[in-house]
Design a protein around this motif. Structure first.
Motif, short mmCIF file in Angstrom:
data_model
loop_
_atom_site.label_atom_id
_atom_site.label_comp_id
_atom_site.label_asym_id
_atom_site.label_seq_id
_atom_site.Cartn_x
_atom_site.Cartn_y
_atom_site.Cartn_z
N VAL A 119 -10.60 -0.10 -4.68
CA VAL A 119 -10.26 -0.86 -3.48
C VAL A 119 -10.45 -2.35 -3.73
O VAL A 119 -9.57 -3.17 -3.44
CB VAL A 119 -11.12 -0.41 -2.28
CG1 VAL A 119 -10.73 -1.16 -1.02
CG2 VAL A 119 -11.03 1.09 -2.08
N ALA A 122 -7.98 -4.42 -5.85
CA ALA A 122 -6.76 -4.88 -5.19
C ALA A 122 -6.96 -6.26 -4.58
O ALA A 122 -6.07 -7.12 -4.66
CB ALA A 122 -6.32 -3.87 -4.14
N PHE A 167 -3.53 0.05 -3.60
CA PHE A 167 -4.50 -0.64 -4.44
C PHE A 167 -4.10 -0.54 -5.92
O PHE A 167 -4.24 -1.50 -6.68
CB PHE A 167 -5.90 -0.06 -4.23
CG PHE A 167 -6.35 -0.06 -2.79
CD1 PHE A 167 -5.94 -1.05 -1.92
CD2 PHE A 167 -7.17 0.95 -2.30
CE1 PHE A 167 -6.34 -1.06 -0.58
CE2 PHE A 167 -7.57 0.97 -0.97
CZ PHE A 167 -7.16 -0.04 -0.11
#
Length: 624
Positions: A119, A122, A167
């Motif tokens: 996560v 990203a 992501f």
């Protein structure tokens, strides 16, 4: 440590008549939040150890999360003001070096080692792409190589088939742009998952369940447009441009009707601790050019959200964002939430990537739909009937399609998904079993039924009157004391089947006529019926009322208030009015009138009555 100063200019009510906020206010809030967070960083800036709870993934994950999410905010500031943000480029350059140096004791776990790092990767990739001239191109080759190696651990990794696929897409797209390795198969598989979750008219479900929430805006619509900016020449971007843009525009047409005049977004769904991240899709509509809203309306919606949270204590006395809604409220913590998690609110500052001369910053603020007049709108994918009232600025949603489950599932109700109603001015009771906007059967032990897994019967509109229905067998669920990771859905437990319950809602303005049909009561344990209204803070000036509709259906001969006295995300308790049966309910139809709003709501409820036409047929009539 000395808390940095929040330096804001005077409000500009001529330019921003609804919020007073200008771009300089947004910059002031961003810089204040960044400087406050930086005080908790390691000496090499790689990790930000914010005070507060840890997530299930531990402090190494949480400190990376705080770095990455504040970096995203910083990247918006740098992109929109490259000449005045050198201090941010310098600060984060140090952290990017130490965090990806394999020899550093402060190095980050890679996406290949830790799921949550997928996560945060990203945010780092998007931020570096937006600030390529100011930051990436000025990093030493050694640091660029470290970052590429760290990012490359996402290649070939499995991502859950939800918003997470983005992501991987944006990280591998960034890798391709800087000479790293990437996988076309990964990107194309992620795009296929994204398209499989599309449910029409701009709406996505966050997975195979009926999971509709703010992830529709701040994930499924924001990332496609950021991706397009990262790789404008990519044939896949060119092929999808109009498709993704039109979907975004469709979503924004609905989303602007879900913002209250107080500035609050709809209070529904998981990850609400991200607060003003809900502003992100309005900004990305302006960033991409795919929005039918006027720029003054887009900024009104976004600035309203920032102002709402700033006025209500979301930024604490130390300049930090806490887990909570207004102020800190750890009861909103989910298993994946740590002290750095609230900084996904950074997405809501995406507008700062647009320069001061952009039309969204130079247009005069314009009113939201609920500020122009009463609104009524059907949103088919989540099964929502939307009623906004100009007099009190409230937007209400009556829910006949969302429960974070599949039809036929037998799970406990998720408080943030399965209620019959949500609004911009009330926070749901966070207990799974509650009378908050409920139709439930209560057994002799005081246990309440759950509606999750219901069948949605659709929505219709006739002028400003909306109608929707849903139903199926309800169940008593024995909720286990220990549950697994909390990602928004209801939990499983031993099931005792209840009766079939069909609920039909007829709404206009602040009033709902709630028609309940019970079948099969003789085949389940004796239970009393309860029809619950809207939850309110005891100190609220608003009104929540529910009364039987005289002359309609079986008797509702009992009434009361459900009370919680402990602190809540928006106050120091809550009260939910209810009506029901004094003894065991029987098969038949029960009708109540539910009202919620400002002055005049009680009179509007009392104006609803049963009328009879010349043929003798009965129908419900409400005075306007």
């Amino acid at each position: 440590m000395t808390v940095p100063s929040l330096n804001l200019p005077a409000e500009n009510r001529e330019f921003s008549p609804y919020t007073g906020l200008t771009r300089d206010h947004w910059c002031g809030y961003a810089d204040f939040l960044l400087r406050s967070a930086h005080r908790h960083a390691t000496a090499d800036h790689a990790n930000i150890h914010l005070p507060g709870a840890n997530s299930a993934y531990g402090p190494r994950s949480d400190s990376l999360e705080a770095f990455a999410r504040t970096f995203l905010m910083a990247s918006f500031r740098m992109a929109g003001d490259p000449g005045g943000t050198g201090w941010l480029a310098e600060w984060y350059a140090q952290g990017l070096d130490a965090g990806t140096d394999p020899r550093s004791p402060d190095r980050w776990p890679t996406p290949g080692e830790l799921g949550q790092a997928k996560v945060e990767a990203a945010s780092l990739a998007v931020g570096l792409a937006l600030t390529r001239d100011q930051l990436w191109d000025k990093l030493p080759e050694r640091v660029q190589g470290q970052l590429i190696a760290w990012f490359e651990t996402v290649i070939g990794e499995e991502y859950p088939p939800i918003n997470w696929v983005w992501f991987q897409i944006v990280v591998e797209t960034f890798l391709a742009s800087v000479g790293g390795r990437s996988s076309a198969e990964d990107i194309e598989a992620g795009l296929a998952v994204h398209d499989s979750l599309y449910r029409g008219h701009g709406w996505f479900a966050d997975g195979p369940e009926r999971a509709y929430d703010h992830y529709v805006g701040w994930a499924f619509h924001v990332y496609p447009q950021l991706w397009a900016m990262m790789a404008p020449g990519d044939p896949r971007v060119k092929a999808r441009g109009t498709l993704d843009g039109d979907r975004l525009a469709d979503y924004l047409d609905d989303a602007v009707h879900l913002v209250g005049a107080n500035g609050s977004p709809l209070i529904q769904g998981r990850s609400l601790i991200y607060r003003f991240a809900a502003a992100a899709p309005f900004w990305v509509g302006e960033l991409s050019g795919y929005s039918r809203l006027s720029p003054g309306t887009s900024r009104r919606a976004a600035s309203g959200m920032l102002d709402y949270f700033a006025r209500n204590g979301a930024i604490n006395e130390h300049g930090l964002l806490s887990i909570g809604w207004h102020g800190e409220f750890n009861g909103m913590k989910q298993s994946y939430s740590g002290a750095g998690s609230p900084y996904w609110a950074s997405k809501g500052l995406l507008g700062l990537a647009l320069p001061a001369g952009h039309r969204v910053w130079t247009a005069v603020e314009e009113p939201l739909p609920v500020e122009r007049g009463d609104t009524s709108r059907l949103i088919a994918a989540p099964g929502w009937m939307v009623n906004g009232t100009r007099a009190d600025g409230i937007v209400r949603v009556t829910n006949h399609g969302t429960d974070h489950a599949r039809q036929g599932d037998r799970l406990a109700d998720s408080a943030l998904y399965a209620r019959l109603g949500y609004s911009t001015h009330t926070f749901p009771d966070l207990s799974s079993e509650s009378l908050d906007n409920a139709v439930v059967l209560v057994d002799d032990a005081g246990c309440l039924t759950h509606r999750t897994g219901f069948e949605s019967h659709g929505l219709t509109a006739s002028g400003d009157t909306l109608e929707g229905s849903s139903g199926g067998r309800v169940n008593w669920i024995a909720i286990p004391e220990t549950i697994g990771p909390d990602h928004g859905g209801g939990v499983a437990g031993p099931v005792t089947p209840g009766p079939e319950v069909t609920v039909t809602s007829v709404t206009r303005g602040p009033v709902e006529v709630r028609i309940v049909r019970l079948r099969g009561m003789a085949d389940c344990p004796p239970a009393r019926l309860r029809i619950g209204g809207w939850p309110l803070d005891p100190a609220s000036e608003l009104t929540s009322v529910v009364v039987p509709l005289d002359g309609a259906g079986e008797a509702l001969d009992d009434a009361g208030s459900f009370v919680r006295e402990e602190p809540q995300p928006m106050g120091n308790g809550l009260i939910v009015p209810w009506v029901g049966t004094s003894g065991p309910a029987v098969d038949g139809v029960y009708v109540a009138v539910v009202g919620f709003g400002g002055a005049g709501v009680r009179a509007a409820v009392e104006a609803v009555r049963v009328a009879t036409d010349a043929s003798g047929a009965s129908f419900v009539e409400a005075g306007k």
